[in-house]
Motif scaffolding. Structure first.
Motif, PDB file in Angstrom:
ATOM      1  N   GLU A  72       0.840  -1.201   0.000  1.00 64.42           N
ATOM      2  CA  GLU A  72       0.000   0.000   0.000  1.00 64.42           C
ATOM      3  C   GLU A  72       0.873   1.249   0.000  1.00 64.42           C
ATOM      4  OE1 GLU A  72      -3.316  -0.059  -0.227  1.00 64.42           O
ATOM      5  OE2 GLU A  72      -3.290  -2.248  -0.213  1.00 64.42           O
ATOM      6  N   GLU A  73       0.399   2.287  -0.669  1.00 63.10           N
ATOM      7  CA  GLU A  73       1.131   3.555  -0.668  1.00 63.10           C
ATOM      8  C   GLU A  73       0.899   4.342   0.610  1.00 63.10           C
ATOM      9  OE1 GLU A  73       0.854   6.007  -4.111  1.00 63.10           O
ATOM     10  OE2 GLU A  73       0.922   4.279  -5.459  1.00 63.10           O
ATOM     11  N   GLU A  74      -0.298   4.208   1.172  1.00 64.08           N
ATOM     12  CA  GLU A  74      -0.653   4.964   2.370  1.00 64.08           C
ATOM     13  C   GLU A  74      -1.529   4.077   3.249  1.00 64.08           C
ATOM     14  OE1 GLU A  74      -3.539   8.404   2.282  1.00 64.08           O
ATOM     15  OE2 GLU A  74      -1.629   9.480   2.442  1.00 64.08           O
ATOM     16  N   LEU A  75      -1.344   4.187   4.563  1.00 62.01           N
ATOM     17  CA  LEU A  75      -2.121   3.374   5.500  1.00 62.01           C
ATOM     18  C   LEU A  75      -2.867   4.251   6.495  1.00 62.01           C
ATOM     19  CD1 LEU A  75       0.452   0.553   6.351  1.00 62.01           C
ATOM     20  CD2 LEU A  75      -1.587   0.349   4.929  1.00 62.01           C
ATOM     21  N   ALA A  76      -3.998   3.723   6.959  1.00 65.40           N
ATOM     22  CA  ALA A  76      -4.764   4.358   8.030  1.00 65.40           C
ATOM     23  C   ALA A  76      -5.005   3.296   9.100  1.00 65.40           C
ATOM     24  CB  ALA A  76      -6.097   4.882   7.496  1.00 65.40           C
ATOM     25  N   LEU A  77      -5.412   3.735  10.270  1.00 63.92           N
ATOM     26  CA  LEU A  77      -5.645   2.796  11.372  1.00 63.92           C
ATOM     27  C   LEU A  77      -6.663   1.721  10.995  1.00 63.92           C
ATOM     28  CD1 LEU A  77      -5.613   5.209  14.432  1.00 63.92           C
ATOM     29  CD2 LEU A  77      -3.938   3.432  13.898  1.00 63.92           C
ATOM     30  N   ARG A  78      -7.684   2.067  10.220  1.00 61.41           N
ATOM     31  CA  ARG A  78      -8.714   1.083   9.844  1.00 61.41           C
ATOM     32  C   ARG A  78      -8.114  -0.048   9.007  1.00 61.41           C
ATOM     33  NH1 ARG A  78      -9.705   2.585   4.642  1.00 61.41           N
ATOM     34  NH2 ARG A  78      -9.635   4.802   4.224  1.00 61.41           N
ATOM     35  N   ASP A  79      -7.014   0.223   8.306  1.00 62.31           N
ATOM     36  CA  ASP A  79      -6.347  -0.816   7.509  1.00 62.31           C
ATOM     37  C   ASP A  79      -5.701  -1.887   8.387  1.00 62.31           C
ATOM     38  OD1 ASP A  79      -6.952   0.565   5.117  1.00 62.31           O
ATOM     39  OD2 ASP A  79      -5.145   1.802   5.353  1.00 62.31           O
ATOM     40  N   LEU A  80      -5.513  -1.557   9.659  1.00 64.64           N
ATOM     41  CA  LEU A  80      -4.830  -2.471  10.582  1.00 64.64           C
ATOM     42  C   LEU A  80      -5.794  -3.233  11.479  1.00 64.64           C
ATOM     43  CD1 LEU A  80      -2.067   0.039  11.776  1.00 64.64           C
ATOM     44  CD2 LEU A  80      -2.026  -1.465   9.773  1.00 64.64           C
ATOM     45  N   ALA A  81      -7.081  -2.995  11.306  1.00 69.02           N
ATOM     46  CA  ALA A  81      -8.091  -3.528  12.230  1.00 69.02           C
ATOM     47  C   ALA A  81      -8.008  -5.039  12.427  1.00 69.02           C
ATOM     48  CB  ALA A  81      -9.489  -3.134  11.754  1.00 69.02           C
ATOM     49  N   ASP A  82      -7.719  -5.787  11.402  1.00 71.17           N
ATOM     50  CA  ASP A  82      -7.711  -7.253  11.508  1.00 71.17           C
ATOM     51  C   ASP A  82      -6.316  -7.839  11.715  1.00 71.17           C
ATOM     52  OD1 ASP A  82     -10.470  -7.298  11.116  1.00 71.17           O
ATOM     53  OD2 ASP A  82     -10.247  -7.341   8.926  1.00 71.17           O
ATOM     54  N   GLU A  83      -5.337  -6.981  11.869  1.00 68.68           N
ATOM     55  CA  GLU A  83      -3.961  -7.459  12.014  1.00 68.68           C
ATOM     56  C   GLU A  83      -3.651  -7.798  13.472  1.00 68.68           C
ATOM     57  OE1 GLU A  83      -1.817  -8.021   9.555  1.00 68.68           O
ATOM     58  OE2 GLU A  83      -3.347  -7.374   8.121  1.00 68.68           O
ATOM     59  N   PRO A  84      -2.994  -8.941  13.724  1.00 66.54           N
ATOM     60  CA  PRO A  84      -2.574  -9.243  15.095  1.00 66.54           C
ATOM     61  C   PRO A  84      -1.525  -8.221  15.541  1.00 66.54           C
ATOM     62  CG  PRO A  84      -1.721 -10.887  13.553  1.00 66.54           C
ATOM     63  CD  PRO A  84      -2.613  -9.975  12.778  1.00 66.54           C
ATOM     64  N   ARG A  85      -1.578  -7.858  16.814  1.00 67.83           N
ATOM     65  CA  ARG A  85      -0.658  -6.851  17.351  1.00 67.83           C
ATOM     66  C   ARG A  85       0.389  -7.487  18.250  1.00 67.83           C
ATOM     67  NH1 ARG A  85      -2.884  -1.409  17.064  1.00 67.83           N
ATOM     68  NH2 ARG A  85      -4.195  -1.549  15.216  1.00 67.83           N
ATOM     69  N   VAL A  86       1.601  -6.993  18.125  1.00 72.59           N
ATOM     70  CA  VAL A  86       2.681  -7.353  19.047  1.00 72.59           C
ATOM     71  C   VAL A  86       2.756  -6.198  20.028  1.00 72.59           C
ATOM     72  CG1 VAL A  86       5.131  -7.825  19.295  1.00 72.59           C
ATOM     73  CG2 VAL A  86       3.921  -8.626  17.263  1.00 72.59           C
ATOM     74  N   THR A  87       2.599  -6.495  21.299  1.00 75.23           N
ATOM     75  CA  THR A  87       2.619  -5.445  22.315  1.00 75.23           C
ATOM     76  C   THR A  87       3.749  -5.696  23.304  1.00 75.23           C
ATOM     77  OG1 THR A  87       1.033  -6.651  23.673  1.00 75.23           O
ATOM     78  CG2 THR A  87       0.135  -5.030  22.125  1.00 75.23           C
ATOM     79  N   GLY A  88       3.979  -4.734  24.138  1.00 77.75           N
ATOM     80  CA  GLY A  88       5.032  -4.845  25.144  1.00 77.75           C
ATOM     81  C   GLY A  88       5.975  -3.672  25.058  1.00 77.75           C
ATOM     82  N   SER A  89       7.020  -3.769  25.818  1.00 82.29           N
ATOM     83  CA  SER A  89       8.010  -2.695  25.830  1.00 82.29           C
ATOM     84  C   SER A  89       8.675  -2.582  24.470  1.00 82.29           C
ATOM     85  CB  SER A  89       9.088  -2.972  26.883  1.00 82.29           C
ATOM     86  OG  SER A  89       8.507  -3.016  28.158  1.00 82.29           O
ATOM     87  N   PRO A  90       8.867  -1.356  24.002  1.00 79.89           N
ATOM     88  CA  PRO A  90       9.548  -1.201  22.710  1.00 79.89           C
ATOM     89  C   PRO A  90      11.029  -1.546  22.864  1.00 79.89           C
ATOM     90  CG  PRO A  90       9.073   0.936  23.663  1.00 79.89           C
ATOM     91  CD  PRO A  90       8.470  -0.087  24.569  1.00 79.89           C
ATOM     92  N   ASP A  91      11.400  -2.733  22.431  1.00 78.93           N
ATOM     93  CA  ASP A  91      12.782  -3.178  22.561  1.00 78.93           C
ATOM     94  C   ASP A  91      13.108  -4.179  21.455  1.00 78.93           C
ATOM     95  OD1 ASP A  91      11.488  -5.502  23.362  1.00 78.93           O
ATOM     96  OD2 ASP A  91      12.002  -5.286  25.467  1.00 78.93           O
ATOM     97  N   GLU A  92      14.298  -4.740  21.521  1.00 74.71           N
ATOM     98  CA  GLU A  92      14.745  -5.687  20.497  1.00 74.71           C
ATOM     99  C   GLU A  92      13.843  -6.916  20.437  1.00 74.71           C
ATOM    100  OE1 GLU A  92      17.072  -5.214  18.290  1.00 74.71           O
ATOM    101  OE2 GLU A  92      17.859  -3.353  19.111  1.00 74.71           O
ATOM    102  N   ALA A  93      13.337  -7.374  21.592  1.00 77.62           N
ATOM    103  CA  ALA A  93      12.473  -8.564  21.612  1.00 77.62           C
ATOM    104  C   ALA A  93      11.176  -8.302  20.842  1.00 77.62           C
ATOM    105  CB  ALA A  93      12.175  -8.973  23.054  1.00 77.62           C
ATOM    106  N   LEU A  94      10.616  -7.120  21.007  1.00 73.42           N
ATOM    107  CA  LEU A  94       9.396  -6.766  20.279  1.00 73.42           C
ATOM    108  C   LEU A  94       9.669  -6.768  18.776  1.00 73.42           C
ATOM    109  CD1 LEU A  94       6.647  -4.357  21.086  1.00 73.42           C
ATOM    110  CD2 LEU A  94       7.899  -3.902  18.992  1.00 73.42           C
ATOM    111  N   MET A  95      10.783  -6.196  18.384  1.00 75.00           N
ATOM    112  CA  MET A  95      11.104  -6.138  16.954  1.00 75.00           C
ATOM    113  C   MET A  95      11.407  -7.521  16.386  1.00 75.00           C
ATOM    114  SD  MET A  95      10.569  -3.136  15.915  1.00 75.00           S
ATOM    115  CE  MET A  95      11.488  -2.533  14.518  1.00 75.00           C
ATOM    116  N   ARG A  96      12.003  -8.408  17.185  1.00 74.19           N
ATOM    117  CA  ARG A  96      12.229  -9.788  16.717  1.00 74.19           C
ATOM    118  C   ARG A  96      10.891 -10.474  16.458  1.00 74.19           C
ATOM    119  NH1 ARG A  96      16.423  -9.800  20.437  1.00 74.19           N
ATOM    120  NH2 ARG A  96      15.144 -10.808  22.027  1.00 74.19           N
TER     121      ARG A  96
END
Length: 194
Positions: A85-109
């Motif tokens: 996609e060229e541009e995204l909005a929050l509604r485009d992410l509605a069905d996507e699973p989320r990775v949550t937690g502290s923003p760190d290397e483990a989250l990015m892995r």
């Protein structure tokens, strides 16, 4: 004057220009600067005199000066379909699973492994960037704010000086307490001569 001043800051906040200026103006003060996962906890524990905090608000225990805001981006595996996609909005992410937690290397892995997407302040995404993860702008995402906060009780005597540095005041600014006192003293002397 205190011989030590301690600061903490979260990932993504760059404090070097301000700390260098502080060290130039106060060479006899030991400046302790440390990154912190939770700068507000460091402040509450008395381990810092002042902290840069993300998305904080003033309360009964501490003052807060808002400094700036930054955009929030979505990070995802570099081969995710949404990267087409060229541009995204929050509604485009509605069905996507989320990775949550502290923003760190483990989250990015976890994001790189395809476990889901994550929303991060742009500077944090940049600090944690990886080749297998893409950061994309969200046109309607809330912004993340950075502020400078310190305790209401027992304020360190150099807090006002550090605020002046962050706000760009020169060492000779009339808002600098020492300069203001010198100017007031000079004015009193002139008044007495008249």
């Amino acid at each position: 004057m205190h011989s030590r001043f301690a600061l903490a800051f979260p990932l993504g906040v760059t404090v070097g220009k301000w700390t260098r200026t502080f060290e130039q103006r106060f060479p006899r003060v030991e400046l302790l600067v440390r990154p912190a996962q939770d700068p507000l906890a460091v402040l509450a524990a008395g381990e810092a005199d002042m902290v840069f905090a993300r998305d904080a608000a003033p309360d009964d225990d501490r003052h807060l000066i808002p400094l700036y805001e930054e955009e929030v981006v979505v990070v995802m595996h570099h081969e995710h379909l949404l990267t087409l996609e060229e541009e995204l909005a929050l509604r485009d992410l509605a069905d996507e699973p989320r990775v949550t937690g502290s923003p760190d290397e483990a989250l990015m892995r976890s994001v790189a492994a395809g476990d889901g997407i994550a929303l991060l302040p742009a500077s944090v995404a940049k600090a944690l960037r990886r080749r297998d993860v893409v950061a994309m702008t969200l046109r309607d995402a809330p912004r993340s704010s950075i502020g400078l906060t310190w305790p209401r009780e027992g304020q360190h005597e150099l807090v006002d000086d550090f605020i002046g540095i962050v706000r760009g005041r020169t060492a000779h600014s009339s808002r600098n307490p020492q300069v203001a006192e010198q100017q007031a003293s000079t004015s009193r002397k002139r008044a007495r001569r008249r």
